[in-house]
Design a protein around this motif. Structure first.
Motif, PDB file in Angstrom:
ATOM      1  N   ALA A  39       0.476   7.524  20.944  1.00  6.52           N
ATOM      2  CA  ALA A  39       1.892   7.734  21.263  1.00  6.52           C
ATOM      3  C   ALA A  39       2.584   6.403  21.545  1.00  6.52           C
ATOM      4  O   ALA A  39       3.737   6.193  21.152  1.00  6.52           O
ATOM      5  CB  ALA A  39       2.022   8.665  22.471  1.00  6.52           C
ATOM      6  N   GLU A  40       1.885   5.489  22.222  1.00  6.26           N
ATOM      7  CA  GLU A  40       2.454   4.175  22.503  1.00  6.26           C
ATOM      8  C   GLU A  40       2.455   3.300  21.252  1.00  6.26           C
ATOM      9  O   GLU A  40       3.278   2.388  21.113  1.00  6.26           O
ATOM     10  CB  GLU A  40       1.661   3.479  23.606  1.00  6.26           C
ATOM     11  N   ALA A  41       1.527   3.564  20.335  1.00  8.46           N
ATOM     12  CA  ALA A  41       1.410   2.730  19.139  1.00  8.46           C
ATOM     13  C   ALA A  41       2.562   2.956  18.177  1.00  8.46           C
ATOM     14  O   ALA A  41       3.011   2.018  17.501  1.00  8.46           O
ATOM     15  CB  ALA A  41       0.085   3.029  18.422  1.00  8.46           C
ATOM     16  N   TRP A  42       3.062   4.195  18.107  1.00  8.67           N
ATOM     17  CA  TRP A  42       4.030   4.502  17.057  1.00  8.67           C
ATOM     18  C   TRP A  42       5.333   3.702  17.176  1.00  8.67           C
ATOM     19  O   TRP A  42       5.835   3.193  16.161  1.00  8.67           O
ATOM     20  CB  TRP A  42       4.310   6.009  17.019  1.00  8.67           C
ATOM     21  N   PRO A  43       5.905   3.540  18.384  1.00  6.72           N
ATOM     22  CA  PRO A  43       7.121   2.698  18.473  1.00  6.72           C
ATOM     23  C   PRO A  43       6.877   1.266  18.014  1.00  6.72           C
ATOM     24  O   PRO A  43       7.769   0.642  17.431  1.00  6.72           O
ATOM     25  CB  PRO A  43       7.476   2.752  19.967  1.00  6.72           C
ATOM     26  N   VAL A  44       5.686   0.742  18.255  1.00 11.66           N
ATOM     27  CA  VAL A  44       5.355  -0.610  17.799  1.00 11.66           C
ATOM     28  C   VAL A  44       5.343  -0.654  16.277  1.00 11.66           C
ATOM     29  O   VAL A  44       5.893  -1.574  15.648  1.00 11.66           O
ATOM     30  CB  VAL A  44       3.989  -1.070  18.351  1.00 11.66           C
ATOM     31  N   LEU A  45       4.730   0.350  15.671  1.00  6.89           N
ATOM     32  CA  LEU A  45       4.679   0.431  14.207  1.00  6.89           C
ATOM     33  C   LEU A  45       6.084   0.504  13.616  1.00  6.89           C
ATOM     34  O   LEU A  45       6.376  -0.117  12.591  1.00  6.89           O
ATOM     35  CB  LEU A  45       3.879   1.660  13.784  1.00  6.89           C
ATOM     36  N   GLU A  46       6.964   1.233  14.275  1.00  8.99           N
ATOM     37  CA  GLU A  46       8.327   1.411  13.779  1.00  8.99           C
ATOM     38  C   GLU A  46       9.155   0.140  13.928  1.00  8.99           C
ATOM     39  O   GLU A  46       9.904  -0.231  13.023  1.00  8.99           O
ATOM     40  CB  GLU A  46       9.019   2.547  14.560  1.00  8.99           C
ATOM     41  N   GLN A  47       9.014  -0.531  15.070  1.00  3.37           N
ATOM     42  CA  GLN A  47       9.906  -1.646  15.396  1.00  3.37           C
ATOM     43  C   GLN A  47       9.346  -3.010  15.001  1.00  3.37           C
ATOM     44  O   GLN A  47      10.105  -3.933  14.701  1.00  3.37           O
ATOM     45  CB  GLN A  47      10.218  -1.628  16.898  1.00  3.37           C
ATOM     46  N   ASN A  48       8.027  -3.149  15.017  1.00  2.00           N
ATOM     47  CA  ASN A  48       7.413  -4.451  14.727  1.00  2.00           C
ATOM     48  C   ASN A  48       6.123  -4.223  13.938  1.00  2.00           C
ATOM     49  O   ASN A  48       5.017  -4.429  14.463  1.00  2.00           O
ATOM     50  CB  ASN A  48       7.132  -5.190  16.037  1.00  2.00           C
ATOM     51  N   PRO A  50       2.726  -4.091  12.194  1.00  7.50           N
ATOM     52  CA  PRO A  50       1.630  -5.058  12.188  1.00  7.50           C
ATOM     53  C   PRO A  50       1.053  -5.240  10.786  1.00  7.50           C
ATOM     54  O   PRO A  50       1.367  -4.475   9.870  1.00  7.50           O
ATOM     55  CB  PRO A  50       0.603  -4.410  13.118  1.00  7.50           C
ATOM     56  N   ASP A  51       0.204  -6.240  10.651  1.00  8.81           N
ATOM     57  CA  ASP A  51      -0.507  -6.472   9.399  1.00  8.81           C
ATOM     58  C   ASP A  51      -1.819  -5.698   9.363  1.00  8.81           C
ATOM     59  O   ASP A  51      -2.387  -5.485   8.286  1.00  8.81           O
ATOM     60  CB  ASP A  51      -0.790  -7.964   9.216  1.00  8.81           C
ATOM     61  N   LEU A  52      -2.293  -5.276  10.541  1.00  6.58           N
ATOM     62  CA  LEU A  52      -3.568  -4.554  10.618  1.00  6.58           C
ATOM     63  C   LEU A  52      -3.634  -3.817  11.944  1.00  6.58           C
ATOM     64  O   LEU A  52      -3.097  -4.294  12.956  1.00  6.58           O
ATOM     65  CB  LEU A  52      -4.735  -5.546  10.488  1.00  6.58           C
ATOM     66  N   VAL A  53      -4.284  -2.663  11.938  1.00  4.79           N
ATOM     67  CA  VAL A  53      -4.459  -1.852  13.154  1.00  4.79           C
ATOM     68  C   VAL A  53      -5.938  -1.751  13.497  1.00  4.79           C
ATOM     69  O   VAL A  53      -6.781  -1.524  12.614  1.00  4.79           O
ATOM     70  CB  VAL A  53      -3.883  -0.426  12.962  1.00  4.79           C
ATOM     71  N   ILE A  54      -6.254  -1.933  14.785  1.00  4.84           N
ATOM     72  CA  ILE A  54      -7.609  -1.692  15.303  1.00  4.84           C
ATOM     73  C   ILE A  54      -7.475  -0.538  16.284  1.00  4.84           C
ATOM     74  O   ILE A  54      -6.711  -0.626  17.250  1.00  4.84           O
ATOM     75  CB  ILE A  54      -8.152  -2.937  16.033  1.00  4.84           C
ATOM     76  N   GLU A  73       0.094   9.452   5.998  1.00  2.00           N
ATOM     77  CA  GLU A  73       1.136  10.350   5.484  1.00  2.00           C
ATOM     78  C   GLU A  73       2.481   9.644   5.351  1.00  2.00           C
ATOM     79  O   GLU A  73       3.380  10.136   4.680  1.00  2.00           O
ATOM     80  CB  GLU A  73       1.301  11.559   6.418  1.00  2.00           C
ATOM     81  N   ASP A  74       2.600   8.490   5.999  1.00  2.00           N
ATOM     82  CA  ASP A  74       3.853   7.721   5.980  1.00  2.00           C
ATOM     83  C   ASP A  74       3.763   6.651   4.901  1.00  2.00           C
ATOM     84  O   ASP A  74       2.861   5.814   4.923  1.00  2.00           O
ATOM     85  CB  ASP A  74       4.069   7.074   7.355  1.00  2.00           C
ATOM     86  N   SER A  75       4.688   6.673   3.953  1.00  2.31           N
ATOM     87  CA  SER A  75       4.626   5.740   2.821  1.00  2.31           C
ATOM     88  C   SER A  75       4.637   4.283   3.269  1.00  2.31           C
ATOM     89  O   SER A  75       4.097   3.413   2.581  1.00  2.31           O
ATOM     90  CB  SER A  75       5.796   5.995   1.862  1.00  2.31           C
ATOM     91  N   ARG A  76       5.228   3.997   4.423  1.00  3.44           N
ATOM     92  CA  ARG A  76       5.282   2.613   4.907  1.00  3.44           C
ATOM     93  C   ARG A  76       3.915   2.093   5.319  1.00  3.44           C
ATOM     94  O   ARG A  76       3.680   0.878   5.301  1.00  3.44           O
ATOM     95  CB  ARG A  76       6.233   2.519   6.109  1.00  3.44           C
ATOM     96  N   PHE A  77       3.012   2.994   5.697  1.00  5.77           N
ATOM     97  CA  PHE A  77       1.733   2.576   6.258  1.00  5.77           C
ATOM     98  C   PHE A  77       0.523   3.042   5.457  1.00  5.77           C
ATOM     99  O   PHE A  77      -0.606   2.950   5.922  1.00  5.77           O
ATOM    100  CB  PHE A  77       1.612   3.080   7.715  1.00  5.77           C
ATOM    101  N   LYS A  78       0.774   3.534   4.241  1.00  3.66           N
ATOM    102  CA  LYS A  78      -0.332   4.034   3.421  1.00  3.66           C
ATOM    103  C   LYS A  78      -1.405   2.988   3.186  1.00  3.66           C
ATOM    104  O   LYS A  78      -2.596   3.292   3.164  1.00  3.66           O
ATOM    105  CB  LYS A  78       0.207   4.533   2.071  1.00  3.66           C
TER     106      LYS A  78
END
Length: 231
Positions: A39-48, A50-54, A73-78
């Motif tokens: 839940a905390e990760a999603w705003p980061v993904l939307e606003q800034n 990343p190049d990679l997620v751990i 499921e999100d085309s931005r992060f496929k």
């Protein structure tokens, strides 16, 4: 690696989260945003983005598998690289992770050096893919412009020539490049004819854009035909 990469770390264990963040940020090429849940990760993904997620797998509310499914499921992060960290190391769990779309799976406890090697490898591969896609898109754009140029050439008898509104002085090499662009040749073909590099051709084309006040090969050729800069 000289580039600066943004990493997003998702883990509900404060101690591990802080340790991994500190270890990775010891490497100058990484900045790490660490959060405790999906839940905390999603705003980061939307606003800034990343190049990679751990990400950890065993988390409350939304586990790693559910988080990854939402990402894919999100085309931005496929194509966003994802590394799973988890205490679950059974073969079935790893298979489930890969089937969910993770790029690497590292059971806890793990060696930080191994995580670092995995992260760097995935980032190198992602950079190569992005670069290749960029080159492909650039070639497609040039191909479209060349098709438009050839269409203009077929209709050039209907183009009325007028003096250029600005004084334009071209070097012999710039004139040669302009003439070949006006023939509908691609940069690689121009480089071959002039026995120079593609990079040099790109440099001359950029200069021609600047001197004529145009922004594309199509505009450049139309300008050259209208103002008698090429035959």
């Amino acid at each position: 690696m000289s580039e600066q990469f943004k990493l997003l770390l998702v883990d509900d264990e404060p101690g591990l989260r802080e340790a991994v963040q500190a270890y990775l940020e010891d490497e100058e090429e990484f900045t790490v945003t660490a959060v405790a849940s999906a839940a905390e990760a999603w705003p980061v993904l939307e606003q800034n983005p990343p190049d990679l997620v751990i990400s950890d797998i065993m988390m409350p509310q939304v586990d790693g598998y559910q988080f990854l499914a939402k990402l894919r499921e999100d085309s931005r992060f496929k194509a966003l690289p994802v590394v799973f960290l988890t205490a679950r190391g059974m073969t079935g769990d790893r298979i489930q992770g890969y089937q969910a779309g993770c790029d690497a799976y590292l059971p806890k406890p793990f060696e930080p050096e191994e995580l670092l090697a995995i992260v760097r490898n995935l980032l190198v591969r992602r950079s190569a893919t992005v670069e290749a896609e960029g080159d492909s898109a650039k070639l497609e754009a040039i191909a479209r412009e060349i098709a438009a140029i050839k269409g203009m050439l077929n209709q050039r008898s209907g183009i009325t020539q007028t003096p250029s509104p600005i004084k334009i002085e071209l070097t012999p090499r710039e004139q040669s490049v302009l003439d070949l662009v006006a023939q509908g040749l691609m940069n690689k073909e121009i480089a071959s004819q002039l026995e120079t590099s593609v990079r040099n051709v790109e440099k001359y084309v950029s200069r021609l854009f600047s001197k004529t006040g145009t922004n594309s090969r199509t505009e450049l050729v139309r300008y050259a035909l209208e103002h008698g800069l090429t035959q």
